[in-house]
Design an enzyme around this catalytic site. Structure first.
Site, short mmCIF file in Angstrom:
data_model
loop_
_atom_site.label_atom_id
_atom_site.label_comp_id
_atom_site.label_asym_id
_atom_site.label_seq_id
_atom_site.Cartn_x
_atom_site.Cartn_y
_atom_site.Cartn_z
N HIS A 230 0.84 -1.20 0.00
CA HIS A 230 0.00 0.00 0.00
C HIS A 230 0.88 1.26 0.00
O HIS A 230 0.72 2.15 0.83
CB HIS A 230 -0.93 0.03 1.21
CG HIS A 230 -2.06 -0.96 1.15
ND1 HIS A 230 -1.95 -2.15 0.50
CD2 HIS A 230 -3.32 -0.91 1.66
CE1 HIS A 230 -3.09 -2.82 0.61
NE2 HIS A 230 -3.95 -2.10 1.31
N ALA A 231 1.84 1.27 -0.90
CA ALA A 231 2.77 2.39 -1.00
C ALA A 231 2.38 3.28 -2.17
O ALA A 231 2.00 2.79 -3.25
CB ALA A 231 4.20 1.89 -1.19
#
Length: 398
Positions: A230-231
């Site tokens: 989830h970057a």
């Protein structure tokens, strides 16, 4: 600035460019005496990678806290001087192409017989044996053949990286191996051979990703870990980028939505679960990107940090060196060379609580320490002058 952890250790480095010099620079940061053997007449080619009257910034960073001995290892007298040094040293580091050290009479078996306590470190491109043993190798090839480059670029439109990642990972691995061998010597009384290569070190570096493939059979690409972590990286209203990494626990994801006033996204069926967000990463990014274009980076940092969201500015190198945390960590050190003047470097990666640092010494001029080292071995000035005239050695004046 060097600590004194390895103050009684002498390292002889016969290596060029990055891998070997970085490994020994880490040892020098820990207080080891590092004598860098350079070939006449020009020495390490990395000295000249950027225009400078004394040494390139590339060379300077990797060779601070070292001494320079210019020595022709192809000459019998040059090898004799080298062996005299190695007889009383603790570590030898070479990054010749496989087989070269043995042809020079500096192979592991010969040096083990000379000095059983010697830790002998060989660094190569692909290993000391095998089908690739005779291939020339550089950093980009290490990145490519190890699989690292496939995780950093799109293989359909490949781009090489602007950073010597494989070189530095390999140097770090070599330094780690040398320290392990020195610790083992304390127990056994004997040195050993340490081997690493661009291929081995870099593949090990991406071992987590390789383990995923071995378990699932899914070939990872540049986006695999980005989605799973989830970057995100977004450009703000002032055209300055920032980076966010939500990953786990869930509070970071919810904190992000709260900070940007988009709690409605949490109710979207595509994004309700962590796996859903991974599978619909591109759609999620399209939802978030326009939001960040509405405020400056500084405004977003304040809002996101207030909700404990893992966020930082995405800096260029000039910005990071001005960052208050970097300054607090005292990561830029200075030294002064009598001819080259004031020099600045990024310090080593570790600190030791309670251990004082000694002042850093500047990188050496070519052959700056040749005469002093030869005098330590018992050679008088007439002999040194004779060696210099024959081209076997080079002093800073010759």
């Amino acid at each position: 600035m060097p600590f004194k952890v390895l103050k009684d250790i002498t390292v002889i480095e016969s290596s060029t460019f990055v891998t070997g010099p970085y490994a020994t620079s880490l040892l020098a940061d820990l207080g080891a005496r590092v004598i860098k053997i350079e070939s006449p007449p020009e020495g390490d080619p990395y000295r000249y990678f950027a225009p400078d009257p004394h040494f390139s910034f590339n060379f300077a960073h990797l060779n601070r806290n070292k001494e320079s001995l210019v020595l022709d290892l192809k000459a019998a007298k040059g090898r004799e001087i080298c062996l005299a040094l190695l007889r009383q040293s603790d570590v030898f580091v070479e990054n010749f192409r496989p087989g070269t050290a043995a042809r020079l009479g500096l192979g592991y078996e010969a040096l083990r017989a000379l000095n059983p306590r010697l830790v002998y470190c060989s660094i190569s491109a692909f290993g000391q044996s095998g089908p690739y043993v005779d291939k020339p190798g550089f950093d980009t090839l290490g990145q490519a053949v190890s699989g690292l480059l496939s995780l950093l670029t799109d293989p359909g439109e490949p781009k090489v990286m602007g950073m010597a990642l494989s070189d530095y990972v390999t140097g770090l691995s070599a330094g780690y191996g040398i320290l392990g061998a020195l610790l083992g010597r304390e127990q056994s009384g004997n040195g050993c051979r340490v081997e690493t290569s661009l291929l081995q070190a870099t593949l090990s570096f991406i071992g987590e990703t390789a383990a995923g493939y071995l378990r699932t059979g899914a070939v990872p690409n540049r986006m695999a870990r980005v989605k799973n972590a989830h970057a995100f990286a977004f450009v703000c209203k002032d055209n300055l980028p920032l980076a966010i990494h939500c990953s786990v626990p869930e509070k970071f994801w919810l904190g992000l939505l709260k900070a940007i006033d988009r709690m409605d996204i949490a109710a979207d069926d595509r994004f309700k679960t962590r796996d859903g967000r991974r599978q619909n990463y591109e759609a999620l990014k399209q939802e978030l990107a326009p939001v960040f274009a509405t405020k400056s980076r500084e405004e977003w940092l304040r809002r996101l940090e207030a909700d404990d969201v893992p966020v930082v500015p995405l800096y260029n190198v000039a910005e990071v060196l001005e960052d208050p945390q970097v300054r607090h960590l005292d990561m830029v050190e200075e030294s002064v060379h009598p001819q080259a003047g004031k020099l600045q470097f990024v310090s080593g990666p570790v600190g030791y609580d309670g251990l004082a640092k000694a002042p850093a010494t500047p990188p050496p001029l070519l052959g700056e320490h040749t005469a002093a080292i030869l005098q330590e071995l018992g050679y008088g000035q007439p002999a040194i002058d004779e060696f210099a005239l024959a081209g076997i050695v080079k002093t800073a004046q010759s």
